[in-house]
Write a protein that holds these residues in place. Structure first.
Motif, PDB file in Angstrom:
ATOM      1  N   TYR A  43       0.892  -1.162   0.165  1.00 38.90           N
ATOM      2  CA  TYR A  43       0.043   0.326  -0.019  1.00 38.90           C
ATOM      3  C   TYR A  43       0.947   1.259  -0.108  1.00 38.90           C
ATOM      4  N   LEU A  44       1.875   1.409   0.895  1.00 38.06           N
ATOM      5  CA  LEU A  44       2.771   2.448   1.100  1.00 38.06           C
ATOM      6  C   LEU A  44       3.538   2.611  -0.593  1.00 38.06           C
ATOM      7  N   LEU A  45       3.784   1.462  -1.229  1.00 35.75           N
ATOM      8  CA  LEU A  45       4.353   1.499  -2.427  1.00 35.75           C
ATOM      9  C   LEU A  45       3.385   2.267  -3.590  1.00 35.75           C
ATOM     10  N   VAL A  46       2.063   1.725  -3.366  1.00 42.79           N
ATOM     11  CA  VAL A  46       1.158   2.357  -4.413  1.00 42.79           C
ATOM     12  C   VAL A  46       0.982   3.562  -4.248  1.00 42.79           C
ATOM     13  N   ALA A  47       0.772   3.918  -2.863  1.00 45.70           N
ATOM     14  CA  ALA A  47      -0.010   5.182  -2.456  1.00 45.70           C
ATOM     15  C   ALA A  47       1.082   6.289  -2.571  1.00 45.70           C
ATOM     16  N   HIS A  48       2.573   6.091  -2.343  1.00 48.37           N
ATOM     17  CA  HIS A  48       3.301   7.183  -2.374  1.00 48.37           C
ATOM     18  C   HIS A  48       4.472   7.173  -3.577  1.00 48.37           C
ATOM     19  N   TYR A  57       1.510   5.579  -7.659  1.00 50.56           N
ATOM     20  CA  TYR A  57       0.302   6.198  -7.786  1.00 50.56           C
ATOM     21  C   TYR A  57       0.171   6.922  -9.188  1.00 50.56           C
ATOM     22  N   ARG A  58       1.293   7.152  -9.730  1.00 48.43           N
ATOM     23  CA  ARG A  58       1.541   7.988 -10.927  1.00 48.43           C
ATOM     24  C   ARG A  58       1.059   7.326 -12.094  1.00 48.43           C
ATOM     25  N   TRP A  59       1.399   5.988 -12.043  1.00 47.73           N
ATOM     26  CA  TRP A  59       1.323   4.952 -13.141  1.00 47.73           C
ATOM     27  C   TRP A  59       0.201   3.982 -13.419  1.00 47.73           C
ATOM     28  N   LEU A  60      -0.419   4.015 -12.004  1.00 45.28           N
ATOM     29  CA  LEU A  60      -1.472   2.939 -11.649  1.00 45.28           C
ATOM     30  C   LEU A  60      -2.820   3.740 -11.768  1.00 45.28           C
ATOM     31  N   PRO A  61      -3.696   3.000 -12.189  1.00 46.83           N
ATOM     32  CA  PRO A  61      -5.304   3.774 -12.242  1.00 46.83           C
ATOM     33  C   PRO A  61      -5.727   4.038 -10.759  1.00 46.83           C
ATOM     34  N   PRO A  62      -6.341   4.967 -10.651  1.00 47.76           N
ATOM     35  CA  PRO A  62      -6.990   6.049 -11.556  1.00 47.76           C
ATOM     36  C   PRO A  62      -6.127   7.121 -11.968  1.00 47.76           C
ATOM     37  N   SER A  63      -6.136   7.576 -13.246  1.00 49.24           N
ATOM     38  CA  SER A  63      -5.022   8.494 -13.630  1.00 49.24           C
ATOM     39  C   SER A  63      -5.645   9.933 -12.934  1.00 49.24           C
ATOM     40  N   GLY A  64      -4.519  10.719 -12.649  1.00 53.25           N
ATOM     41  CA  GLY A  64      -4.568  11.925 -11.911  1.00 53.25           C
ATOM     42  C   GLY A  64      -4.899  11.566 -10.509  1.00 53.25           C
ATOM     43  N   ASP A  65      -4.574  10.612  -9.989  1.00 53.14           N
ATOM     44  CA  ASP A  65      -4.545  10.381  -8.547  1.00 53.14           C
ATOM     45  C   ASP A  65      -3.346  10.967  -7.680  1.00 53.14           C
ATOM     46  N   SER A  66      -3.494  11.417  -6.510  1.00 53.35           N
ATOM     47  CA  SER A  66      -2.379  12.125  -5.911  1.00 53.35           C
ATOM     48  C   SER A  66      -1.853  11.050  -4.655  1.00 53.35           C
ATOM     49  N   ALA A  67      -0.917  11.180  -4.305  1.00 50.51           N
ATOM     50  CA  ALA A  67      -0.172  10.456  -2.999  1.00 50.51           C
ATOM     51  C   ALA A  67      -0.875  10.824  -1.772  1.00 50.51           C
ATOM     52  N   ALA A  68      -1.216   9.509  -1.093  1.00 50.90           N
ATOM     53  CA  ALA A  68      -1.849   9.522   0.095  1.00 50.90           C
ATOM     54  C   ALA A  68      -1.141  10.455   0.921  1.00 50.90           C
ATOM     55  N   SER A  69      -1.831  10.689   2.093  1.00 47.48           N
ATOM     56  CA  SER A  69      -1.579  11.476   3.128  1.00 47.48           C
ATOM     57  C   SER A  69      -0.639  10.456   4.226  1.00 47.48           C
ATOM     58  N   TRP A  70       0.387  11.272   4.700  1.00 47.42           N
ATOM     59  CA  TRP A  70       0.883  10.426   6.056  1.00 47.42           C
ATOM     60  C   TRP A  70      -0.084  10.216   7.034  1.00 47.42           C
ATOM     61  N   TRP A  71      -0.806  10.984   7.462  1.00 46.86           N
ATOM     62  CA  TRP A  71      -1.941  10.988   8.350  1.00 46.86           C
ATOM     63  C   TRP A  71      -2.856   9.680   8.006  1.00 46.86           C
ATOM     64  N   GLN A  72      -3.082   9.519   6.915  1.00 43.68           N
ATOM     65  CA  GLN A  72      -3.807   8.389   6.616  1.00 43.68           C
ATOM     66  C   GLN A  72      -3.049   7.029   6.648  1.00 43.68           C
TER      67      GLN A  72
END
Length: 185
Positions: free
Chosen positions: A103-108, A111-126
């Motif tokens: 999840y950290l790998l995907v979220a941070h 995320y630029r290359w995986l769907p959905p497009s235009g997604d941003s990095a997840a917050s560290w609070w999350q």
């Protein structure tokens, strides 16, 4: 398991409608992943290590495919709980760590290359909230495991005391019988 499957499928569908955007599409692949993760729970007592890693892998695929967040991770929580209670603590921790690292790998990063497009990095609070939930689930499972071990030891001690009392009673009866017979002769 059937109730969990229904809850996961219906809840994920509801979560998809609530989150909107590109993340809202639950296609056949998403439903299959959710169904497989729920179906693996059927074997959580016989093969807890396989189930915890299987549900974590299905959860990681679900995240990587960009599907909406929802109750799909309940299957991982249940599998982790079952594995810890069954005594496979390292496997449960490893599977949850694998899922969280994915999840950290995907979220941070990915995320630029995986769907959905235009997604941003997840917050560290999350990430902190997720870590707190993971620790709470595993701590609760450890508590249940320790309590079950205590109950098992107490049950074994009671059974041993009962056997000892029965042996003492048989010995007392044998002595009385011996004394009566010896006196009669």
């Amino acid at each position: 398991t059937v109730l969990v499957t229904v809850f996961v499928l219906v809840g994920s569908n509801f979560a998809a409608h609530q989150q909107g955007g590109e993340r809202a599409a639950l296609d056949v692949f998403a439903r299959v992943l959710l169904f497989v993760a729920s179906g693996l729970l059927l074997w959580r007592r016989r093969r807890p290590v396989f189930v915890v890693f299987g549900t974590a892998a299905a959860g990681m695929l679900y995240l990587g495919a960009g599907f909406p967040y929802g109750p799909g991770f309940l299957t991982v929580a249940l599998a982790c709980f079952s594995a810890v209670v069954a005594g496979h603590r390292r496997a449960a921790w490893g599977a949850v760590a694998m899922l969280w690292a994915g999840y950290l790998l995907v979220a941070h990063w990915l995320y630029r290359w995986l769907p959905p497009s235009g997604d941003s990095a997840a917050s560290w609070w999350q990430q902190g909230v997720i870590a707190a939930w993971v620790v709470a689930i595993v701590a609760l499972a450890e508590l249940v495991r320790v309590r079950r071990e205590q109950w098992g030891r107490e049950r074994a001690e009671r059974a041993q005391r009962a056997r000892r009392r029965a042996d003492e009673e048989r010995l007392r009866i044998a002595r009385e019988l011996h004394d009566v017979l010896a006196h009669s002769i």
